[in-house]
Design a protein around this motif. Structure first.
Motif, mmCIF file in Angstrom:
data_model
loop_
_atom_site.group_PDB
_atom_site.id
_atom_site.type_symbol
_atom_site.label_atom_id
_atom_site.label_comp_id
_atom_site.label_asym_id
_atom_site.label_seq_id
_atom_site.Cartn_x
_atom_site.Cartn_y
_atom_site.Cartn_z
ATOM 1 N N GLU A 223 -4.099 -4.844 45.036
ATOM 2 C CA GLU A 223 -4.807 -4.338 46.220
ATOM 3 C C GLU A 223 -5.642 -3.119 45.878
ATOM 4 O OE1 GLU A 223 -1.644 -3.647 48.929
ATOM 5 O OE2 GLU A 223 -1.786 -5.647 49.836
ATOM 6 N N GLN A 224 -5.012 -2.216 45.064
ATOM 7 C CA GLN A 224 -5.766 -1.007 44.722
ATOM 8 C C GLN A 224 -6.984 -1.340 43.880
ATOM 9 O OE1 GLN A 224 -2.647 1.421 43.120
ATOM 10 N NE2 GLN A 224 -2.098 2.211 45.173
ATOM 11 N N THR A 225 -6.781 -2.277 42.975
ATOM 12 C CA THR A 225 -7.915 -2.694 42.152
ATOM 13 C C THR A 225 -9.023 -3.250 43.037
ATOM 14 O OG1 THR A 225 -6.326 -3.281 40.460
ATOM 15 C CG2 THR A 225 -8.592 -4.088 40.169
ATOM 16 N N ALA A 226 -8.543 -4.103 43.970
ATOM 17 C CA ALA A 226 -9.526 -4.714 44.864
ATOM 18 C C ALA A 226 -10.240 -3.642 45.680
ATOM 19 C CB ALA A 226 -8.837 -5.715 45.796
ATOM 20 N N LEU A 227 -9.406 -2.660 46.117
ATOM 21 C CA LEU A 227 -9.979 -1.584 46.931
ATOM 22 C C LEU A 227 -11.024 -0.819 46.141
ATOM 23 C CD1 LEU A 227 -9.710 -0.120 49.692
ATOM 24 C CD2 LEU A 227 -8.169 1.488 48.538
ATOM 25 N N ILE A 228 -10.610 -0.478 44.906
ATOM 26 C CA ILE A 228 -11.534 0.280 44.052
ATOM 27 C C ILE A 228 -12.803 -0.522 43.827
ATOM 28 C CG2 ILE A 228 -11.895 1.092 41.685
ATOM 29 C CD1 ILE A 228 -8.871 1.956 41.811
ATOM 30 N N LYS A 229 -12.540 -1.845 43.573
ATOM 31 C CA LYS A 229 -13.681 -2.709 43.331
ATOM 32 C C LYS A 229 -14.589 -2.719 44.560
ATOM 33 C CE LYS A 229 -14.219 -7.430 42.024
ATOM 34 N NZ LYS A 229 -13.446 -8.661 41.819
ATOM 35 N N ARG A 230 -13.916 -2.821 45.764
ATOM 36 C CA ARG A 230 -14.699 -2.886 47.000
ATOM 37 C C ARG A 230 -15.481 -1.593 47.228
ATOM 38 N NH1 ARG A 230 -10.549 -5.049 49.687
ATOM 39 N NH2 ARG A 230 -10.081 -3.124 50.763
ATOM 40 N N GLN A 231 -14.698 -0.499 46.977
ATOM 41 C CA GLN A 231 -15.365 0.794 47.194
ATOM 42 C C GLN A 231 -16.541 0.958 46.244
ATOM 43 O OE1 GLN A 231 -12.056 3.447 46.820
ATOM 44 N NE2 GLN A 231 -11.773 3.604 49.058
ATOM 45 N N GLY A 232 -16.283 0.516 45.023
ATOM 46 C CA GLY A 232 -17.357 0.576 44.032
ATOM 47 C C GLY A 232 -18.558 -0.222 44.478
ATOM 48 N N GLU A 233 -18.231 -1.397 45.044
ATOM 49 C CA GLU A 233 -19.330 -2.245 45.479
ATOM 50 C C GLU A 233 -20.075 -1.622 46.653
ATOM 51 O OE1 GLU A 233 -18.041 -6.319 46.081
ATOM 52 O OE2 GLU A 233 -18.107 -6.429 43.873
ATOM 53 N N GLU A 234 -19.235 -1.042 47.553
ATOM 54 C CA GLU A 234 -19.885 -0.398 48.702
ATOM 55 C C GLU A 234 -20.800 0.730 48.254
ATOM 56 O OE1 GLU A 234 -16.917 0.787 51.528
ATOM 57 O OE2 GLU A 234 -16.486 -1.329 52.011
ATOM 58 N N LEU A 235 -20.242 1.471 47.293
ATOM 59 C CA LEU A 235 -21.024 2.571 46.760
ATOM 60 C C LEU A 235 -22.323 2.049 46.155
ATOM 61 C CD1 LEU A 235 -20.345 5.592 46.638
ATOM 62 C CD2 LEU A 235 -19.802 5.272 44.211
ATOM 63 N N ARG A 236 -22.162 0.976 45.403
ATOM 64 C CA ARG A 236 -23.346 0.398 44.779
ATOM 65 C C ARG A 236 -24.346 -0.065 45.838
ATOM 66 N NH1 ARG A 236 -20.418 -1.989 41.175
ATOM 67 N NH2 ARG A 236 -20.392 -4.001 42.236
ATOM 68 N N ARG A 237 -23.727 -0.706 46.880
ATOM 69 C CA ARG A 237 -24.614 -1.200 47.950
ATOM 70 C C ARG A 237 -25.346 -0.047 48.631
ATOM 71 N NH1 ARG A 237 -20.914 -5.111 49.364
ATOM 72 N NH2 ARG A 237 -19.990 -3.803 50.956
ATOM 73 N N ALA A 238 -24.563 1.030 48.895
ATOM 74 C CA ALA A 238 -25.163 2.183 49.562
ATOM 75 C C ALA A 238 -26.278 2.757 48.714
ATOM 76 C CB ALA A 238 -24.106 3.245 49.836
ATOM 77 N N GLU A 239 -25.951 2.830 47.410
ATOM 78 C CA GLU A 239 -26.970 3.378 46.517
ATOM 79 C C GLU A 239 -28.190 2.488 46.457
ATOM 80 O OE1 GLU A 239 -25.348 4.216 42.705
ATOM 81 O OE2 GLU A 239 -24.646 6.214 43.338
ATOM 82 N N ALA A 240 -27.878 1.188 46.428
ATOM 83 C CA ALA A 240 -28.987 0.228 46.383
ATOM 84 C C ALA A 240 -29.829 0.361 47.649
ATOM 85 C CB ALA A 240 -28.444 -1.196 46.251
ATOM 86 N N ALA A 241 -29.100 0.498 48.796
ATOM 87 C CA ALA A 241 -29.827 0.616 50.059
ATOM 88 C C ALA A 241 -30.686 1.868 50.051
ATOM 89 C CB ALA A 241 -28.842 0.664 51.225
#
Lengths: 576, 135
Positions: free
Chosen positions: A151-169
């Motif tokens: 779950e934590q890995t997934a969370l980190i992965k998700r957060q990372g992705e969100e971060l990436r998405r935010a940055e991309a946006a």
């Protein structure tokens, strides 16, 4: 054998339902249980149900691999001894797949072959192993650790992705902003490139550094040619000082509001350029906006010339007119001198020399005297008419009553002699007029009305006024140009009210074809013996009315009398 | 007492007709005639008795009636003499200038003997009889 030592727990979480009362399905970790024996699967499932995760069961390595294709798992519990593909083989295949290369695998094995299995299991990337019979607490603990890890890995992965998405946006937004700015600037730039005006940026010496295409079109030079000179090189010598003054003003920081000057075209001709210049002091630059105003200037010059010619012509005409009037006047005046002699001596003959004259001679002398008298009357009227044209007319509000009564009293004898009944319908509206001229008009109209009586009926004269609101330039009842010719020498009252002064008689009347003619100079409809007169009286009426900003006319029916009218602006003074 | 009138007039016909009119009007005054402005001034400068009044034409060669009037008003012994303008001019500028220069009366020459006689009568009655002359 699996020893089930756990106490059964309620399993509400296993229902996936709508997920409206519980966490979203994606938050639940998948646990894959692989065993060829259903009872063992059931035992494992029973132990793990309380973790509240999604449990998937497979009864062979093949099944397990199939499940792994469908979804990702937080942990795999893999029975080592299975018929066909055993746990190790399955693990090897799992590891080969990229998506599951790191998925934690816990081998489940019995004590008997534990050593061998453990070693092999680790080599295949197992993270742990469990020995049967399983201790439920240990199983739950191990699995839940791995699930949490997942779950934590997934969370980190998700957060990372969100971060990436935010940055991309953000990046996209910035990119869009830049694009917008670029677009606006491009559009703004088109002001420069598309402008039909000549736009340019010059240094403080007046040398152009940047210029748009319009310069070339208007002045014929190439960009480089224009950049190699300053305005002072091309300006017309007569406009050079003006340009220099303008340039100095701009250098001192004051924008040049509007400048016009002639500049040399490449073909050698001069073009009028007009425009403005604004300094940008920080960079010592001048922003120049000019356009070719040659056509306007030419038209302007032409209009000025035409105006000048027109003024000259008007002056010449005015001069000619006033000379003509002076000429008329002096002719009329000078003609009277010999006429006085003719008249005087003819009278003297008739009165004093009867003895020496035959009857015919006496008659001739009388005729000379009569003609001389008539001619003198004509000249006097002509003088009056000429004076009226030359005099300064200053209008003021005038109450008509006084003028009318005064004129009537002057004519009292004539009115009585002719047995004329005069009806004065007071009150009169006041008019805006020049008093002496008005008096002359009233006098002429009244004597005209008294003169042209019909012998067959008792003459009646009606004098009255009417008021109307009409534009002064409205066409006359007969459509003739009775309006004011030229500007009246004094402005009428601002009110558009018009007053008509009427003199109505029951005399002989005027045939329609003569109703305009009678206002002309020396126009008479009758033999002087029937109705004496010089034919100037009504001309005076009209001229006088026109000079006061009004007009005059007549309505008449032969045999039924005439209604003469004079229309003047209403006076501001109320009529008494 | 016999009055004398100085008639300043360049037109011989007018001189003759005016004289005729005064006679017919029964005016006992004697008309002395000066046929231009200079002669009028010369006549006024003699030792002869001062005329009762001056009939003065305006339009004359050499010296105009208005100039004669100006001269008269500038002479200490003549400045109060009644001057009657008798002219054919009806120009406002002539009329106003004559009054400005001190004319006592402004008459426009009538046409026709009858009107002239009427005028002569009025001059006789007013200026020679009714009017009190300056001392």
């Amino acid at each position: 054998m699996i020893q089930i030592t756990t106490t059964p727990e309620p399993t509400p979480h296993t229902e996936t339902g709508n997920g409206s009362t519980w966490a979203p399905p994606q938050m639940r970790a998948n646990i894959l249980l692989v065993d060829d024996r259903p009872d063992k699967l059931l035992a494992l499932e029973t132990v793990l149900t309380s973790l509240g995760q999604n449990i998937v069961k497979a009864q062979s390595g093949k099944d397990a691999l199939r499940e792994l294709l469908k979804q990702e798992f937080a942990v795999i519990l893999l029975d080592v001894s299975m018929p066909g593909m055993d746990g190790f083989e399955t693990a090897a295949l799992i590891r080969e797949r990229e998506s599951s290369a790191n998925t934690p695998i816990i081998f489940v094995t019995s004590y008997g072959n534990s050593d061998n299995h453990i070693a092999r299991g680790y080599s295949l990337g197992a993270v742990d192993y469990l020995l049967t019979p399983i201790v439920p607490e240990i199983l739950r603990t191990k699995v839940s650790v791995l699930v949490r890890l997942h779950e934590q890995t997934a969370l980190i992965k998700r957060q990372g992705e969100e971060l990436r998405r935010a940055e991309a946006a953000r990046y996209q937004r910035e990119l869009a902003d830049v694009a917008d700015r670029l677009e606006i600037e491009t559009r703004r730039n088109r002001f420069f490139t598309l402008a039909q005006e000549m736009l340019g940026i010059a240094d403080f010496n007046g040398r152009l550094l940047h210029l748009n295409a319009s310069w070339n079109l208007a002045m014929g030079y190439t960009d480089d040619e224009l950049k190699s000179v300053t305005g002072m090189d091309l300006v017309h010598p007569e406009d050079a000082n003006k340009l220099m003054a303008g340039l100095n003003a701009v250098r001192n920081g004051s924008p040049l509001p509007y400048f016009e000057g002639r500049f040399r075209h490449k073909d050698g001709s001069y073009r009028w350029l007009g425009g403005t210049a604004t300094p940008f002091m920080e960079e010592k630059l001048i922003y120049i906006f000019v356009r070719d105003v040659t056509p306007q200037k030419n038209a302007e010059t032409q209009i000025q010339q035409l105006n000048h010619e027109l003024e000259q012509r008007v002056a010449a005409l005015t001069e000619a007119n006033s000379q003509l009037e002076a000429f008329n006047y002096s002719i009329a005046h000078d003609l009277r001198t010999p006429l006085r002699s003719m008249s005087g001596f003819a009278n003297a003959l008739v009165e004093d020399e009867v003895a020496g004259l035959s009857t015919a001679g006496l008659e001739y002398a009388r005729r000379i005297a009569r003609s001389a008298k008539y001619m003198d009357a004509m000249l006097l009227d002509m003088l009056a008419y000429s004076r009226l044209s030359r005099a300064d007319i200053v209008c003021e509000p005038v109450a008509l009553d006084h003028s009318v009564l005064e004129t009537l009293s002057v004519m009292e004898k004539e009115i009585r002699d002719r047995g004329v009944t005069v009806e004065v319908r007071e009150p009169f509206f006041a008019v805006y007029a020049h008093p002496p001229t008005l008096k002359q008009i009233i006098s002429n109209l009244l004597s005209n009305a008294i003169k042209f009586t019909d012998p067959s009926r008792k003459p009646v004269l009606r004098i009255y006024t009417t008021k109307s609101v009409q534009p002064l330039q409205s066409p006359s009842p007969r459509g003739e140009g009775l309006g004011v010719k030229g500007a009246p020498s004094s402005s009428p009252s601002p009110a558009t009210d018009l007053v008509r002064f009427w003199v109505e008689d029951n005399g002989i009347g005027i045939p329609p074809e003569f109703q305009e003619k009678i206002f002309g100079l020396f126009k008479r409809l009758h033999d002087a013996s029937a109705y004496p007169g010089t034919g100037v009286g009504l001309a005076l009426v009209r001229r006088g009315a026109e000079r006061m900003g009004g007009r005059a006319g007549v309505e008449s029916e032969p045999g039924h009398g005439s209604r003469f009218w004079v229309e003047l602006p209403a006076g501001t003074a109320p009529s008494p | 007492m016999e009055h004398r009138i100085l008639h300043v007039e360049d037109n011989a016909d007018d001189v003759m007709l005016t004289g005729m009119a005064f006679r017919k009007a029964g005016c006992p005054a004697k008309l002395d005639v000066a046929t231009d402005g200079n002669k009028a001034i010369a006549a006024l400068q003699t030792d002869a008795p001062r005329p009762a009044c001056v009939l003065l034409d305006i339009k004359m060669p050499t010296l105009s009636g208005l100039e004669v009037l100006k001269w008269i008003r500038a002479q200490p012994h003549l400045k109060r003499i009644p001057v009657i303008m008798l002219t054919s001019s009806v120009l406002p500028e002539d009329i106003n200038q004559a009054y400005d220069l001190g004319a006592n009366s402004y008459l426009v020459k009538p046409s026709g003997l009858e009107a002239l006689i009427e005028m002569a009568k009025m001059i006789d009655q007013y200026w020679l009889r009714a009017n009190t002359p300056p001392g």
